[in-house]
Scaffold this motif. Sequence first.
Motif, PDB file in Angstrom:
ATOM      1  N   GLN A 226       9.714 -17.922  -1.599  1.00  0.00           N
ATOM      2  CA  GLN A 226       9.297 -18.376  -0.270  1.00  0.00           C
ATOM      3  C   GLN A 226       8.823 -17.234   0.624  1.00  0.00           C
ATOM      4  N   ARG A 227       8.967 -15.989   0.195  1.00  0.00           N
ATOM      5  CA  ARG A 227       8.572 -14.867   1.024  1.00  0.00           C
ATOM      6  C   ARG A 227       7.055 -14.778   1.127  1.00  0.00           C
ATOM      7  N   THR A 228       6.551 -14.570   2.345  1.00  0.00           N
ATOM      8  CA  THR A 228       5.105 -14.455   2.542  1.00  0.00           C
ATOM      9  C   THR A 228       4.602 -13.115   2.031  1.00  0.00           C
ATOM     10  N   ASP A 229       3.315 -13.069   1.715  1.00  0.00           N
ATOM     11  CA  ASP A 229       2.738 -11.868   1.118  1.00  0.00           C
ATOM     12  C   ASP A 229       2.777 -10.671   2.056  1.00  0.00           C
ATOM     13  N   CYS A 230       2.483 -10.906   3.338  1.00  0.00           N
ATOM     14  CA  CYS A 230       2.335  -9.780   4.263  1.00  0.00           C
ATOM     15  C   CYS A 230       3.648  -9.037   4.502  1.00  0.00           C
ATOM     16  N   THR A 231       4.799  -9.661   4.227  1.00  0.00           N
ATOM     17  CA  THR A 231       6.073  -8.970   4.443  1.00  0.00           C
ATOM     18  C   THR A 231       6.268  -7.807   3.480  1.00  0.00           C
ATOM     19  N   GLN A 232       5.591  -7.827   2.336  1.00  0.00           N
ATOM     20  CA  GLN A 232       5.721  -6.761   1.340  1.00  0.00           C
ATOM     21  C   GLN A 232       4.488  -5.871   1.284  1.00  0.00           C
ATOM     22  N   PHE A 233       3.611  -5.987   2.293  1.00  0.00           N
ATOM     23  CA  PHE A 233       2.360  -5.247   2.239  1.00  0.00           C
ATOM     24  C   PHE A 233       2.588  -3.740   2.276  1.00  0.00           C
ATOM     25  N   ARG A 234       3.548  -3.282   3.043  1.00  0.00           N
ATOM     26  CA  ARG A 234       3.824  -1.848   3.106  1.00  0.00           C
ATOM     27  C   ARG A 234       4.593  -1.374   1.883  1.00  0.00           C
ATOM     28  N   THR A 235       5.474  -2.211   1.366  1.00  0.00           N
ATOM     29  CA  THR A 235       6.319  -1.807   0.240  1.00  0.00           C
ATOM     30  C   THR A 235       5.503  -1.606  -1.033  1.00  0.00           C
ATOM     31  N   VAL A 236       4.553  -2.501  -1.291  1.00  0.00           N
ATOM     32  CA  VAL A 236       3.810  -2.446  -2.548  1.00  0.00           C
ATOM     33  C   VAL A 236       2.962  -1.174  -2.665  1.00  0.00           C
ATOM     34  N   PRO A 237       2.117  -0.817  -1.675  1.00  0.00           N
ATOM     35  CA  PRO A 237       1.352   0.435  -1.817  1.00  0.00           C
ATOM     36  C   PRO A 237       2.235   1.679  -1.834  1.00  0.00           C
ATOM     37  N   GLU A 238       3.323   1.680  -1.050  1.00  0.00           N
ATOM     38  CA  GLU A 238       4.180   2.857  -1.006  1.00  0.00           C
ATOM     39  C   GLU A 238       4.954   3.049  -2.304  1.00  0.00           C
ATOM     40  N   LYS A 239       5.175   1.978  -3.054  1.00  0.00           N
ATOM     41  CA  LYS A 239       5.868   2.107  -4.334  1.00  0.00           C
ATOM     42  C   LYS A 239       4.951   2.647  -5.421  1.00  0.00           C
ATOM     43  N   SER A 240       3.664   2.619  -5.188  1.00  0.00           N
ATOM     44  CA  SER A 240       2.709   3.168  -6.146  1.00  0.00           C
ATOM     45  C   SER A 240       2.707   4.686  -6.018  1.00  0.00           C
ATOM     46  N   ARG A 241       3.380   5.358  -6.939  1.00  0.00           N
ATOM     47  CA  ARG A 241       3.503   6.816  -6.932  1.00  0.00           C
ATOM     48  C   ARG A 241       3.149   7.332  -8.324  1.00  0.00           C
ATOM     49  N   VAL A 242       1.940   7.876  -8.451  1.00  0.00           N
ATOM     50  CA  VAL A 242       1.471   8.386  -9.732  1.00  0.00           C
ATOM     51  C   VAL A 242       1.692   9.896  -9.755  1.00  0.00           C
ATOM     52  N   PRO A 243       2.604  10.388 -10.602  1.00  0.00           N
ATOM     53  CA  PRO A 243       2.883  11.838 -10.624  1.00  0.00           C
ATOM     54  C   PRO A 243       1.680  12.641 -11.094  1.00  0.00           C
ATOM     55  N   ARG A 244       1.664  13.901 -10.692  1.00  0.00           N
ATOM     56  CA  ARG A 244       0.644  14.832 -11.173  1.00  0.00           C
ATOM     57  C   ARG A 244       1.123  15.477 -12.466  1.00  0.00           C
TER      58      ARG A 244
ATOM     59  N   GLN B  25       5.221   5.352 -14.953  1.00  0.00           N
ATOM     60  CA  GLN B  25       4.644   6.426 -14.149  1.00  0.00           C
ATOM     61  C   GLN B  25       4.093   7.550 -15.022  1.00  0.00           C
ATOM     62  N   GLN B  26       4.759   7.845 -16.135  1.00  0.00           N
ATOM     63  CA  GLN B  26       4.267   8.896 -17.020  1.00  0.00           C
ATOM     64  C   GLN B  26       2.945   8.498 -17.673  1.00  0.00           C
ATOM     65  N   VAL B  27       2.828   7.226 -18.049  1.00  0.00           N
ATOM     66  CA  VAL B  27       1.564   6.757 -18.622  1.00  0.00           C
ATOM     67  C   VAL B  27       0.464   6.783 -17.564  1.00  0.00           C
ATOM     68  N   GLN B  28       0.788   6.393 -16.331  1.00  0.00           N
ATOM     69  CA  GLN B  28      -0.184   6.449 -15.245  1.00  0.00           C
ATOM     70  C   GLN B  28      -0.589   7.885 -14.942  1.00  0.00           C
ATOM     71  N   ALA B  29       0.368   8.811 -15.001  1.00  0.00           N
ATOM     72  CA  ALA B  29       0.050  10.214 -14.741  1.00  0.00           C
ATOM     73  C   ALA B  29      -0.928  10.763 -15.769  1.00  0.00           C
ATOM     74  N   ALA B  30      -0.729  10.411 -17.046  1.00  0.00           N
ATOM     75  CA  ALA B  30      -1.656  10.862 -18.087  1.00  0.00           C
ATOM     76  C   ALA B  30      -3.049  10.281 -17.871  1.00  0.00           C
ATOM     77  N   ALA B  31      -3.128   9.011 -17.464  1.00  0.00           N
ATOM     78  CA  ALA B  31      -4.425   8.394 -17.206  1.00  0.00           C
ATOM     79  C   ALA B  31      -5.100   9.025 -15.992  1.00  0.00           C
TER      80      ALA B  31
END
Length: 294
Positions: A166-184, A64-70
């Motif tokens: 065996q987990r389908t892709d759509c079951t994690q659709f909300r989790t994946v974008p919400e886990k993307s947290r780039v600090p300021r 996250q710190q590297v993403q914040a710098a970028a």
Amino acid sequence: MFLPVSHGRCGRWRDHRQVIDGILRRVRTGVQWRDFPKRFGPWMAVYERHRLWSADGTWERLLQQVQAAADAAGEIDWDVSVDSTVVRAHQHAAGARTGPPSAPASKRAEAAEHQRNPVAEPARPAGGGGAGGEGLGRSRGGFTSKLHLSADGRCRPLSLVVTGGQRTDCTQFRTVPEKSRVPRVGSGRPRTKPDSLAADKAYSNSPCREYLRRRGIRHSIPEKTDSQAARLRKGLRGGRPPGFDAERYKKRNTVERAINRLKQSRTVATRYDSRGYVFLGTATTAALLIWLRS
């Protein structure tokens, strides 16, 4: 400055640079811990450091710190794409404990345990319950895990989630974008909302589209053939077709290329870690290398 310091119970820690070099070598080559080159120090010390940093989220904070710098430099393309990839589990990935970790009898006992051993709590994250609790499952590829991820427009992973194969892709659709947290860099909330999002037909269902509409995220997801046929059969009652930007969808290959870059690391292409949080830390370390090299 972002790495933990020694707790002093077992003497002075081995130098971080030497240990990190060893961890990166293992992530890249997939060498067994017991066959580790001696120039990186005792293999158990390198393994324990990687396990602890995977448990307490150190690798995720570094990413996250590297993403914040970028992001502060304007180097992140926020046209995000989402997808998943199956990771074949090696036989060494089996053998994790089948029961969840035992909880302290009371808050006082928990505080006493944490005071006695400050690193004991992150060393035992929630998990257990056999293969399912460790992100292992059965799919057409055999004993596998599935790595769900989102990537920016420059083929760099933004967030990672591990589930059974065996987990389908759509079951994690909300989790994946919400886990993307780039600090300021400075004040302000972390950025979690992309400019646009592209995904394949595996995410083409009503809950996924409703979630994106609720968050106000522009998206390009193709409609499934059977869904289109069912809508046309209903005539006017079937409603309008969902919006789809074909030009934007062409950029979805960025997440496929991000997966290819991740799987250049042997420990991501094949899972050797028996614990789910350690494998997630391994994949996060590989993603961190991609960000540092781009």
